[in-house]
Design an enzyme around this catalytic site. Structure first.
Site, PDB file in Angstrom:
ATOM      1  N   THR A 193      -1.272   5.206  -5.283  1.00 34.62           N
ATOM      2  CA  THR A 193      -0.096   4.367  -5.030  1.00 34.62           C
ATOM      3  C   THR A 193       0.471   3.787  -6.321  1.00 34.62           C
ATOM      4  O   THR A 193      -0.270   3.596  -7.306  1.00 34.62           O
ATOM      5  CB  THR A 193      -0.491   3.210  -4.075  1.00 34.62           C
ATOM      6  OG1 THR A 193       0.554   2.234  -4.066  1.00 34.62           O
ATOM      7  CG2 THR A 193      -1.770   2.504  -4.515  1.00 34.62           C
ATOM      8  N   ASP A 194       1.751   3.429  -6.285  1.00 29.78           N
ATOM      9  CA  ASP A 194       2.366   2.782  -7.457  1.00 29.78           C
ATOM     10  C   ASP A 194       1.760   1.403  -7.710  1.00 29.78           C
ATOM     11  O   ASP A 194       1.925   0.837  -8.788  1.00 29.78           O
ATOM     12  CB  ASP A 194       3.890   2.692  -7.316  1.00 29.78           C
ATOM     13  CG  ASP A 194       4.388   1.892  -6.119  1.00 29.78           C
ATOM     14  OD1 ASP A 194       3.562   1.335  -5.365  1.00 29.78           O
ATOM     15  OD2 ASP A 194       5.627   1.829  -5.926  1.00 29.78           O
ATOM     16  N   GLU A 195       1.073   0.846  -6.694  1.00 29.13           N
ATOM     17  CA  GLU A 195       0.496  -0.497  -6.875  1.00 29.13           C
ATOM     18  C   GLU A 195      -0.605  -0.525  -7.929  1.00 29.13           C
ATOM     19  O   GLU A 195      -0.959  -1.596  -8.426  1.00 29.13           O
ATOM     20  CB  GLU A 195      -0.052  -1.031  -5.544  1.00 29.13           C
ATOM     21  CG  GLU A 195       1.018  -1.106  -4.485  1.00 29.13           C
ATOM     22  CD  GLU A 195       0.815  -2.209  -3.462  1.00 29.13           C
ATOM     23  OE1 GLU A 195      -0.071  -3.050  -3.636  1.00 29.13           O
ATOM     24  OE2 GLU A 195       1.577  -2.212  -2.485  1.00 29.13           O
ATOM     25  N   TYR A 221      -6.343  -4.813  -2.397  1.00 30.33           N
ATOM     26  CA  TYR A 221      -5.951  -3.449  -2.005  1.00 30.33           C
ATOM     27  C   TYR A 221      -5.682  -2.594  -3.248  1.00 30.33           C
ATOM     28  O   TYR A 221      -6.242  -1.499  -3.405  1.00 30.33           O
ATOM     29  CB  TYR A 221      -4.694  -3.480  -1.117  1.00 30.33           C
ATOM     30  CG  TYR A 221      -3.995  -2.138  -1.032  1.00 30.33           C
ATOM     31  CD1 TYR A 221      -4.577  -1.077  -0.344  1.00 30.33           C
ATOM     32  CD2 TYR A 221      -2.768  -1.917  -1.657  1.00 30.33           C
ATOM     33  CE1 TYR A 221      -3.950   0.170  -0.277  1.00 30.33           C
ATOM     34  CE2 TYR A 221      -2.130  -0.684  -1.598  1.00 30.33           C
ATOM     35  CZ  TYR A 221      -2.726   0.360  -0.908  1.00 30.33           C
ATOM     36  OH  TYR A 221      -2.108   1.592  -0.854  1.00 30.33           O
ATOM     37  N   LYS A 224      -7.611   0.772  -4.744  1.00 32.15           N
ATOM     38  CA  LYS A 224      -6.937   2.058  -4.939  1.00 32.15           C
ATOM     39  C   LYS A 224      -7.042   2.508  -6.402  1.00 32.15           C
ATOM     40  O   LYS A 224      -7.174   3.709  -6.677  1.00 32.15           O
ATOM     41  CB  LYS A 224      -5.458   1.957  -4.534  1.00 32.15           C
ATOM     42  CG  LYS A 224      -5.209   1.775  -3.048  1.00 32.15           C
ATOM     43  CD  LYS A 224      -5.646   2.957  -2.197  1.00 32.15           C
ATOM     44  CE  LYS A 224      -4.805   4.190  -2.398  1.00 32.15           C
ATOM     45  NZ  LYS A 224      -5.204   5.291  -1.455  1.00 32.15           N
TER      46      LYS A 224
HETATM   47  P1  NAD Z   1      -2.094   3.904   7.418  1.00 30.85           P
HETATM   48  O1  NAD Z   1      -2.725   2.565   7.324  1.00 30.85           O
HETATM   49  O2  NAD Z   1      -0.901   4.097   8.276  1.00 30.85           O
HETATM   50  O3  NAD Z   1      -3.193   4.967   7.877  1.00 30.85           O
HETATM   51  C1  NAD Z   1      -4.478   5.023   7.338  1.00 30.85           C
HETATM   52  C2  NAD Z   1      -5.267   6.067   8.082  1.00 30.85           C
HETATM   53  O4  NAD Z   1      -6.584   6.137   7.522  1.00 30.85           O
HETATM   54  C3  NAD Z   1      -5.437   5.741   9.564  1.00 30.85           C
HETATM   55  O5  NAD Z   1      -5.270   6.916  10.333  1.00 30.85           O
HETATM   56  C4  NAD Z   1      -6.858   5.225   9.645  1.00 30.85           C
HETATM   57  O6  NAD Z   1      -7.464   5.402  10.924  1.00 30.85           O
HETATM   58  C5  NAD Z   1      -7.531   6.067   8.579  1.00 30.85           C
HETATM   59  N1  NAD Z   1      -8.762   5.451   8.050  1.00 30.85           N
HETATM   60  C6  NAD Z   1      -8.915   4.178   7.620  1.00 30.85           C
HETATM   61  N2  NAD Z   1     -10.185   3.981   7.212  1.00 30.85           N
HETATM   62  C7  NAD Z   1     -10.830   5.163   7.366  1.00 30.85           C
HETATM   63  C8  NAD Z   1     -12.151   5.599   7.104  1.00 30.85           C
HETATM   64  N3  NAD Z   1     -13.071   4.763   6.606  1.00 30.85           N
HETATM   65  N4  NAD Z   1     -12.469   6.875   7.364  1.00 30.85           N
HETATM   66  C9  NAD Z   1     -11.550   7.729   7.896  1.00 30.85           C
HETATM   67  N5  NAD Z   1     -10.298   7.361   8.182  1.00 30.85           N
HETATM   68  C10 NAD Z   1      -9.925   6.103   7.909  1.00 30.85           C
HETATM   69  O7  NAD Z   1      -1.802   4.324   5.920  1.00 30.85           O
HETATM   70  P2  NAD Z   1      -0.532   5.020   5.256  1.00 30.85           P
HETATM   71  O8  NAD Z   1       0.495   4.001   5.008  1.00 30.85           O
HETATM   72  O9  NAD Z   1      -0.208   6.257   5.989  1.00 30.85           O
HETATM   73  O10 NAD Z   1      -1.159   5.402   3.818  1.00 30.85           O
HETATM   74  C11 NAD Z   1      -1.842   6.629   3.642  1.00 30.85           C
HETATM   75  C12 NAD Z   1      -2.287   6.745   2.205  1.00 30.85           C
HETATM   76  O11 NAD Z   1      -1.162   6.665   1.344  1.00 30.85           O
HETATM   77  C13 NAD Z   1      -3.221   5.613   1.762  1.00 30.85           C
HETATM   78  O12 NAD Z   1      -4.184   6.157   0.885  1.00 30.85           O
HETATM   79  C14 NAD Z   1      -2.310   4.652   1.028  1.00 30.85           C
HETATM   80  O13 NAD Z   1      -3.032   3.918   0.062  1.00 30.85           O
HETATM   81  C15 NAD Z   1      -1.340   5.618   0.379  1.00 30.85           C
HETATM   82  N6  NAD Z   1       0.006   5.098   0.119  1.00 30.85           N
HETATM   83  C16 NAD Z   1       0.717   4.460   1.097  1.00 30.85           C
HETATM   84  C17 NAD Z   1       2.024   4.052   0.839  1.00 30.85           C
HETATM   85  C18 NAD Z   1       2.869   3.366   1.900  1.00 30.85           C
HETATM   86  O14 NAD Z   1       3.977   2.919   1.583  1.00 30.85           O
HETATM   87  N7  NAD Z   1       2.446   3.272   3.133  1.00 30.85           N
HETATM   88  C19 NAD Z   1       2.594   4.298  -0.421  1.00 30.85           C
HETATM   89  C20 NAD Z   1       1.827   4.943  -1.394  1.00 30.85           C
HETATM   90  C21 NAD Z   1       0.540   5.349  -1.118  1.00 30.85           C
HETATM   91  O1  DAU Z   2       4.054   0.538  -3.105  1.00 26.58           O
HETATM   92  C1  DAU Z   2       3.192   1.332  -2.335  1.00 26.58           C
HETATM   93  C2  DAU Z   2       2.518   0.452  -1.339  1.00 26.58           C
HETATM   94  O2  DAU Z   2       3.533   0.038  -0.419  1.00 26.58           O
HETATM   95  C3  DAU Z   2       1.375   1.109  -0.590  1.00 26.58           C
HETATM   96  O3  DAU Z   2       0.365   1.449  -1.503  1.00 26.58           O
HETATM   97  C4  DAU Z   2       0.825   0.178   0.480  1.00 26.58           C
HETATM   98  O4  DAU Z   2      -0.147   0.852   1.255  1.00 26.58           O
HETATM   99  C5  DAU Z   2       1.957  -0.261   1.378  1.00 26.58           C
HETATM  100  O5  DAU Z   2       1.479  -1.229   2.290  1.00 26.58           O
HETATM  101  C6  DAU Z   2       3.108  -0.853   0.566  1.00 26.58           C
HETATM  102  O6  DAU Z   2       2.741  -2.129  -0.050  1.00 26.58           O
HETATM  103  P1  DAU Z   2       3.753  -3.363  -0.140  1.00 26.58           P
HETATM  104  O7  DAU Z   2       2.951  -4.585  -0.216  1.00 26.58           O
HETATM  105  O8  DAU Z   2       4.796  -3.149  -1.162  1.00 26.58           O
HETATM  106  O9  DAU Z   2       4.460  -3.161   1.300  1.00 26.58           O
HETATM  107  P2  DAU Z   2       4.770  -4.174   2.482  1.00 26.58           P
HETATM  108  O10 DAU Z   2       5.496  -3.377   3.502  1.00 26.58           O
HETATM  109  O11 DAU Z   2       3.598  -4.966   2.898  1.00 26.58           O
HETATM  110  O12 DAU Z   2       5.791  -5.183   1.783  1.00 26.58           O
HETATM  111  C7  DAU Z   2       6.987  -4.720   1.186  1.00 26.58           C
HETATM  112  C8  DAU Z   2       7.662  -5.902   0.519  1.00 26.58           C
HETATM  113  O13 DAU Z   2       8.091  -6.815   1.546  1.00 26.58           O
HETATM  114  C9  DAU Z   2       6.745  -6.699  -0.391  1.00 26.58           C
HETATM  115  O14 DAU Z   2       7.486  -7.196  -1.491  1.00 26.58           O
HETATM  116  C10 DAU Z   2       6.284  -7.850   0.490  1.00 26.58           C
HETATM  117  C11 DAU Z   2       7.484  -8.100   1.372  1.00 26.58           C
HETATM  118  N1  DAU Z   2       7.158  -8.613   2.720  1.00 26.58           N
HETATM  119  C12 DAU Z   2       6.238  -7.941   3.461  1.00 26.58           C
HETATM  120  C13 DAU Z   2       5.892  -8.387   4.712  1.00 26.58           C
HETATM  121  C14 DAU Z   2       4.857  -7.656   5.532  1.00 26.58           C
HETATM  122  C15 DAU Z   2       7.793  -9.741   3.188  1.00 26.58           C
HETATM  123  O15 DAU Z   2       8.642 -10.333   2.515  1.00 26.58           O
HETATM  124  N2  DAU Z   2       7.441 -10.195   4.430  1.00 26.58           N
HETATM  125  C16 DAU Z   2       6.504  -9.580   5.197  1.00 26.58           C
HETATM  126  O16 DAU Z   2       6.242 -10.063   6.324  1.00 26.58           O
END
Ligand code: NAD
Ligand code: DAU
Length: 341
Positions: free
Chosen positions: A124-126, A149, A153
């Protein structure tokens, strides 16, 4: 070829499985998923009767179970989406983030090493931490994570690189920007704000709402991962995003306008501790593989908001179930308090 897609029932994982089955029908896909609150079989509704798709319910931190799933299915490639993914949840209860994101990824690496498999890791970019104006992270920048988190990562990302350097394991890594699209669990900002707006509930914007994010369409993340799997260099890391950021207030504006709702729903609430102000990535390295994002982030956010309006049957049972307890814990006090800009 058989791929083990860990976390394939989550948001991005399920979009990727759908994409891969459609574009690579010759491959077999084994979804390996613990089915936590974020992992839902219904995210792959309509696909489970395909002979090329199967589900193994298991934990990526369980070495014997991962090894058995790989051996029994003759897996050649592991694509690791499985993770605990929500920053706010990592602030409330961080230990499971280390268990799944760090130890779980380590177990996958060990199985890949033992069985001679390739591993692609979704990072992730985080991991770069928050980025000052005027800079966009490149893949060689140092990692500086700032939430439990993000730290978990970053540890996983570095373990994957270490296995390539030390053991020559064939690995690749993609670092994704914030994704939006179908089947995203409503704890994340865009689905939370969309579903709250549809329900006429307040939108809890943390702090001043001027934090910057690259809200990339999940489709573009899937094609970015595909480009790396097919053409990426072994041992290499690639950023995946659009390279275009907006503030959270701009994102909220798109959500409200798309859903025909009023700005009076916006509430500025107490900020997330350690909230990263800005993420921004340079995606030229991925572009050099011939990849281009299809969606502008504004279009991606609008499309996601529309999906929530049209798919209440997917999210209403979630919001009315276990999610309620988390929501109250995270927001009740914030929403009862005064605006905190
Ligand atoms: P999500 O939370 O929607 O899904 C996570 C999945 O992993 C679920 O299906 C859950 O059941 C499974 N899981 C959790 N713990 C597990 C374990 N111990 N063993 C097996 N399965 C397990 O997540 P997402 O948003 O789809 O993110 C997927 C991947 O992409 C993650 O690695 C996350 O860090 C990365 N990512 C997410 C974002 C975003 O914006 N959502 C951005 C960049 C990277
Ligand atoms: O950048 C990649 C990441 O994006 C992934 O690695 C993470 O898994 C994913 O959860 C996401 O992280 P963020 O913290 O950026 O996403 P989130 O949707 O939680 O929040 C997006 C922005 O909105 C952030 O600046 C926090 C803000 N926010 C979020 C929530 C849930 C609010 O202002 N209010 C809220 O209630």
């Amino acid at each position: 070829m058989t791929l083990l897609i860990t976390g394939g029932c989550g948001f991005i994982g399920s979009n990727f499985v759908r994409y891969w089955l459609e574009h690579h029908p010759e491959d077999r896909v084994v979804v390996y998923d613990k089915l936590t609150y974020a992992g839902r079989e219904e995210n792959l509704a309509g696909l489970w009767d395909r002979p090329t798709l199967s589900l193994v319910r298991g934990d990526i931190a369980d070495l014997d179970a991962v090894r058995a799933a790989c051996r029994e299915n003759d897996v050649r490639l592991i694509v690791n989406f499985a993770a605990e993914t929500h920053v706010d949840q990592s602030i409330l209860g961080p230990l499971v983030f280390t268990e799944t994101n760090v130890r779980g990824t380590h177990v996958l690496l060990e199985v890949a090493r033992e069985l001679g498999l390739r591993l692609h890791h979704i990072s992730t970019d985080e991991v770069y931490g928050h980025i000052p104006d005027g800079h966009s992270s490149v893949e060689t920048d140092p990692l500086a994570p700032r939430s439990p988190y993000a730290a978990s990562k970053a540890a996983a990302d570095q373990l994957v690189q270490a296995y390539h350097i030390t053991y020559g394991l064939p690995v690749t890594i993609t670092r994704g920007a914030n994704n939006v699209g179908t089947y995203q669990y409503p704890e994340k900002a865009v689905p939370l704000f969309s579903t709250n707006a549809i329900l006429g509930e307040p939108l809890p914007v943390y702090g001043d709402g001027k934090q910057m994010r690259d809200y990339a369409h999940v489709y573009d993340h899937c094609t970015g991962i595909e480009a790396v799997l097919l053409r990426g260099g072994v041992g290499e890391v690639y950023n995946v995003g659009t390279g275009r950021e907006m503030t959270n207030l701009e994102m909220v504006d798109i959500v409200l306008r798309t859903l025909g709702k009023d700005h009076s729903l916006v509430r500025h609430v107490a900020d997330r501790p350690g909230h990263d102000r800005r993420y921004s990535m340079n995606v030229d390295k991925l572009r050099a593989l011939g990849w281009e994002p299809r969606y502008d982030p504004r279009q991606a956010v609008a499309e996601a908001a529309r999906w929530y309006a049209e798919n209440r049957a997917w999210w209403e049972p979630i919001r009315n179930g276990e999610f309620r307890e988390y929501y109250d814990r995270q927001y009740a006090e914030r929403l009862a308090g005064n605006a905190a800009r």
